[in-house]
Design an enzyme around this catalytic site. Sequence first.
Site, short mmCIF file in Angstrom:
data_model
loop_
_atom_site.label_atom_id
_atom_site.label_comp_id
_atom_site.label_asym_id
_atom_site.label_seq_id
_atom_site.Cartn_x
_atom_site.Cartn_y
_atom_site.Cartn_z
N HIS A 174 39.43 31.64 54.46
CA HIS A 174 39.94 30.34 54.96
C HIS A 174 41.34 30.52 54.48
CE1 HIS A 174 36.04 27.76 54.37
NE2 HIS A 174 35.73 28.82 54.04
N HIS A 210 34.49 35.27 56.57
CA HIS A 210 35.55 34.62 56.92
C HIS A 210 36.58 34.24 55.64
CE1 HIS A 210 32.29 31.72 56.16
NE2 HIS A 210 33.23 31.02 55.56
N GLU A 223 28.48 29.08 53.51
CA GLU A 223 27.58 28.39 54.40
C GLU A 223 27.28 29.26 55.77
OE1 GLU A 223 28.72 24.48 54.95
OE2 GLU A 223 27.91 23.86 52.87
N VAL A 224 28.39 30.04 56.18
CA VAL A 224 28.20 30.53 57.33
C VAL A 224 28.28 32.29 57.11
CG1 VAL A 224 29.20 31.15 59.62
CG2 VAL A 224 29.65 28.97 58.75
N ASP A 245 39.41 25.17 61.38
CA ASP A 245 38.19 24.95 61.03
C ASP A 245 37.71 23.42 61.49
OD1 ASP A 245 36.74 25.65 58.09
OD2 ASP A 245 36.31 23.48 58.91
N ILE A 246 36.66 23.29 61.74
CA ILE A 246 36.17 21.81 62.48
C ILE A 246 36.34 20.81 61.43
CG2 ILE A 246 33.56 22.20 61.93
CD1 ILE A 246 33.26 21.55 64.88
#
Length: 125
Positions: free
Chosen positions: A112, A110, A105-106, A39-40
């Site tokens: 996590h 996904h 948000e995306v 994750d960024i």
Amino acid sequence: MAIDATLPYDDQNIFARILRGEIPNRTVFEDEFALAFHDINPQAPTHVLVIPKGAYVCWDDFSAKASEAEIAGFVRAVGKVARDLGLVAPGYRLLANTGTDSHQEVPHLHVHLFAGQPLGPMLLR
Ligand code: 5GP
């Protein structure tokens, strides 16, 4: 901004662009079904995102429409990433935000994967 998980798949979303190689990522695992990358903006010492290669908005979309092979491949990939990172013994947390109330948000499914320290209660109390 949280997304509406009932909208159709948007192939310009950031994870679609990562899958196409248009945006760099720090890959930890890839096979025909899944890509895992750091994750960024990590929220734990280990914070990896695992995404299916197919175009699915969220858990609801994926669980309703993905093939048995895609579902098995993705679930096995999540487990393998955690195992390969040595996280089974210390433990880890999986989280898949889905839709507005979860603050997804995306708009590409996904999971996590959080680990590397005691992670505390599951939700704010
Ligand atoms: P969500 O709130 O949708 O469950 O989580 C989206 C996650 O994607 C956030 O943790 C955020 O830091 C991460 N993220 C957003 N953009 C990028 C990006 O361009 N690269 C990577 N590696 N992670 C991203």
